[in-house]
Design an enzyme around this catalytic site. Structure first.
Site, short mmCIF file in Angstrom:
data_model
loop_
_atom_site.label_atom_id
_atom_site.label_comp_id
_atom_site.label_asym_id
_atom_site.label_seq_id
_atom_site.Cartn_x
_atom_site.Cartn_y
_atom_site.Cartn_z
N HIS A 380 19.04 -28.98 34.09
CA HIS A 380 19.44 -27.75 33.42
C HIS A 380 19.43 -26.62 34.44
CE1 HIS A 380 18.09 -28.99 29.06
NE2 HIS A 380 19.20 -29.60 29.44
N GLU A 381 20.59 -26.17 34.88
CA GLU A 381 20.64 -24.96 35.71
C GLU A 381 20.93 -23.80 34.76
OE1 GLU A 381 20.12 -23.93 39.12
OE2 GLU A 381 20.18 -22.15 37.84
N HIS A 449 12.75 -25.52 39.42
CA HIS A 449 13.17 -24.87 40.67
C HIS A 449 13.34 -23.39 40.36
CE1 HIS A 449 14.17 -28.03 43.80
NE2 HIS A 449 13.34 -28.57 42.91
N GLU A 450 13.21 -22.57 41.41
CA GLU A 450 13.10 -21.12 41.21
C GLU A 450 12.06 -20.89 40.11
OE1 GLU A 450 16.25 -22.65 40.69
OE2 GLU A 450 16.41 -22.68 42.85
N GLU A 468 9.50 -26.05 42.85
CA GLU A 468 9.92 -25.62 44.19
C GLU A 468 9.00 -24.46 44.57
OE1 GLU A 468 13.75 -23.81 44.30
OE2 GLU A 468 14.35 -24.97 46.05
N GLU A 474 16.41 -28.05 51.23
CA GLU A 474 17.82 -27.66 51.07
C GLU A 474 18.24 -26.54 52.02
OE1 GLU A 474 17.14 -26.84 46.95
OE2 GLU A 474 17.56 -24.70 47.18
C1 NOJ Z 1 18.68 -24.52 43.73
C2 NOJ Z 1 17.76 -25.68 43.63
O1 NOJ Z 1 16.64 -25.50 44.45
C3 NOJ Z 1 18.51 -26.94 44.00
O2 NOJ Z 1 17.64 -28.04 44.02
C4 NOJ Z 1 19.65 -27.13 43.06
O3 NOJ Z 1 20.40 -28.22 43.47
C5 NOJ Z 1 20.54 -25.92 43.02
N1 NOJ Z 1 19.79 -24.73 42.82
C6 NOJ Z 1 21.57 -26.03 41.91
O4 NOJ Z 1 21.01 -25.74 40.71
#
Ligand code: NOJ
Length: 666
Positions: A380-381, A449-450, A468, A474
């Site tokens: 889920h972004e 993440h974030e 994270e 990355e």
């Molecule tokens: C930043 C995240 O740290 C990363 O793992 C992810 O692939 C991208 N955002 C896309 O959501």
């Protein structure tokens, strides 16, 4: 022994309090009698100080709050109650670095009451542990149904200067910055964990534990070496909105005589509530492949395009790789609608959490995964559009339930939540807890993440796997990257808070299929070692599967566990090197990881952590001779040796390199 100690503590408290009115000091000391907290009330003003043995750590430091309209709660107090208790228990985490954790401390609770008409009360609870100290405020309900905190007056008045490893607070990329090392006496506003090598010889780390329904604490230097709590504000300037009562997170200070002892401290976890999940059988630590690195290096796109990463075809190929490699989890990002080439820019992006991207069939992919014994990890972004996410969270998590997904990674890319609030303000803190509760309702494990920084909530929510919250791998894909020292700093800073989803394991260290000139700034052997040095119950095998196929070094990544019975740190210097050994939770095997910064190093390691009177086969993955992190860095020298606990092993680490070893009990 503990009984005796309690009596001594009571005595200290009673004797010093006899002149309570003007100047009273109450002391509490850790079970090993090293860390002492002295609470003092003088002319109605409360302060505390901390020492370790003969060494003064914190001189008299302030306590208190400022509420709205300049109303302060910091003086004119008298002590109306005090109590001392001793606590000692062993508990078993659902997963982690140790099978059993000891929680042993002495606590002093002091209730203060204003002598003015308002007569407000506040309790301060202090705990002295062998590995540091902590305290929190408890403000009980007393006649008001809302109180706004505008400032926390807590200070940490360090007696000595020292080197601090820090990242600045209030920056758009949250916690994703390189760490700077500079004297405490030059700091401005910084995030925690803030780690310090003090001139007095101690290693210290400031942080907080059990952060809930409150703003994160950052630290702001007032003068010389005095730091002050600086609560992250809401967009409207309020720091914390309460409904009339509040309990702060624990303010923590880990104290170690050697840097390596910081790495085995469980103080943060011990200050969180015990596990609230009865049936934890669905929570499975794991390693995972991903349709992920390809997007970061530019081989695939997150969005629908001729190079779309998340297609049914690509997913099926990745499931086949998982099966071939014996890796039972696969992360798929970009499977849903809403991704655009500008997805990462600050805006209220409208991701869907239920609609599949063209060319991706979720049911087909999850069915195929099931047939092949692979679990798909959902993604889920949110793009920090929290309004959009929360409208869909039930449907999105419900869909994962329907198709048999048990794990979800949740991203919050953006400088502010809803383009308005800091990720680490009270709004964010509450948002992340809410999502965690929702995930629990849906029996999903979470990888944020974030994220909001980790303050040990994995003890209460063992479905909170990793997050994270620092510059991960990355950054090596699409920026100038993380220098070799970065990976040697993280264990002493970000990782003191808890497990990080760093995403190690890139063995194609020169990133041949990626953006030109990018590489991971380590040797391949160091990438292997990170799986032992960095604890996380979920570890990504971040590289493209084709880079693993047929690579003999990949065997270590197939073997290395993610859940441990025991952990020891053999040597460590902040930002320079770390050598960690861990015993597998489900076998008799031990694993060693050793990493260095830009310097090459040789270590003589005593194998006394191994069981006596038995031999082990050591499978050693070392930097090949003559390489460095930027020359032939992919070359791993693999060798085997029979060893016992009486032996010593010589480790040679290249510049920016490392060593990984599996010890198999014979
Ligand atoms: C930043 C995240 O740290 C990363 O793992 C992810 O692939 C991208 N955002 C896309 O959501």
């Amino acid at each position: 022994m503990f009984k005796k100690l309690s009596i001594i503590l009571l005595l200290i408290a009673t004797i010093s309090c006899s002149k309570q009115e003007k100047d009273s000091t109450i002391e509490i000391i850790s079970p090993n009698a090293k860390n002492k907290i002295s609470f003092n009330l003088k002319n109605g003003i409360p302060t505390y100080s901390v020492s370790h043995g003969e060494t003064k750590v914190l001189n008299a430091s302030n306590l208190g709050f400022v509420f709205k309209k300049g109303d302060s709660l910091s003086n004119n107090f008298e002590i109306i109650n005090q109590s001392e208790t001793t606590f000692n228990e062993n508990w078993e985490p659902v997963w982690g670095e140790h099978k059993t954790i000891q929680n042993n401390y002495n606590q002093l609770s002091v209730t203060l009451q204003e002598k003015t008409e308002a007569k407000r009360k506040i309790e301060v609870q202090f705990r002295a542990f062998n590995d540091g100290i902590a305290f929190r405020y408890v403000y009980p309900e007393q006649g008001k149904d809302s109180i706004i905190i505008m400032d926390e007056l807590t200070t940490f008045n360090l007696n000595d200067d020292g080197d601090a490893w820090w990242i600045g607070a209030y920056q758009d990329n949250r916690y994703e910055y390189l760490t700077t090392k500079s004297p405490v006496s030059t700091l401005d506003k910084v995030h925690t964990p803030l780690t310090i090598k003090s001139k007095n010889g101690l290693s210290l780390s400031f942080h907080e534990a059990n952060l809930k329904n409150f703003a994160s604490m950052t630290l702001s230097r007032t003068n010389d070496t005095e730091l002050k709590a600086d609560l992250v504000p809401w967009a409207d300037g309020d720091r914390v909105k309460t409904n009339g009562s509040f309990t702060t997170p624990w303010r923590t200070l880990q104290i170690a005589e050697q840097p390596k002892d910081l790495l085995i401290s469980n103080l943060i976890l011990n200050l969180n509530d015990s596990n609230k999940i009865e049936d934890t059988s669905w929570i499975k630590p794991h390693k995972y492949l991903g349709i992920w690195w390809g997007m970061h290096i530019g081989k695939y796109s997150f969005w629908e395009s001729p190079i779309q990463g998340a297609t049914t075809k690509n997913a099926i190929e990745h499931i086949d790789y998982c099966k071939k490699f014996g890796i039972d989890h696969l992360l798929i990002e970009g499977w849903n609608k809403g991704w655009t080439p500008a997805w990462y820019e600050n805006a209220m992006h409208m991701f869907s959490f239920t609609k599949e991207a063209d060319n991706f069939d979720l049911k087909k992919v999850t069915d195929y995964a099931k047939e092949n014994g692979v679990s798909i990890i959902g993604y889920h972004e949110t793009g920090s559009n929290i309004i959009n996410y929360l409208e869909q969270i039930d449907a999105g998590m419900g869909l994962y339930n329907q198709v048999g997904i048990h794990d979800v990674k949740i991203g919050q890319v953006g400088s502010r939540l809803n383009m308005k609030e800091w990720h680490h303000g009270q709004f964010g803190v509450n948002y992340y807890r809410y999502v965690l509760d929702k995930a629990l309702e849906n029996k999903l494990t979470v990888n944020f993440h974030e994220p909001i920084k980790d303050t040990g909530e994995r003890r209460t929510y063992p479905n909170m796997m990793a997050r994270e919250g620092a510059r991960g791998q990355e950054y090596n894909a699409w920026s100038d990257g993380n220098p070799p020292s970065h990976t040697a700093i993280l264990p002493f800073t970000r990782m003191l808070a808890g497990p990080m989803d760093f995403t190690p394991g890139v063995l194609d260290v020169d990133i041949k299929q990626g953006y030109e000139g990018r590489d991971v700034h380590t040797t391949a052997a160091k990438q292997l070692a990170l799986y032992v040095v960095y604890h996380s119950p979920i570890q990504m095998l971040a590289d493209l599967p084709e880079n693993y196929d047929g690579n003999p070094a990949f065997k270590f990544l197939q073997d290395v566990p993610v859940d441990w019975n025991d952990t020891k740190v053999l040597n460590a210097e902040i930002g320079e090197y770390v050598t960690t050994v861990r015993k597998d939770k489900y076998s008799e095997d031990w694993y060693l990881g050793s990493i260095t910064n830009e310097e090459s190093r040789e270590f003589e390691i005593q194998l006394s952590f191994l069981d006596e009177n038995t031999s082990y086969e050591a499978q050693i993955y070392a930097d090949a001779e003559g390489i460095t992190w930027n020359s032939n860095a992919e070359k791993v020298h693999i060798s085997n040796k029979i060893v016992t606990s009486k032996d010593t092993l010589k480790l040679s680490l290249a510049e920016g390199g490392g060593v990984a070893i599996r010890f198999i009990k014979k």
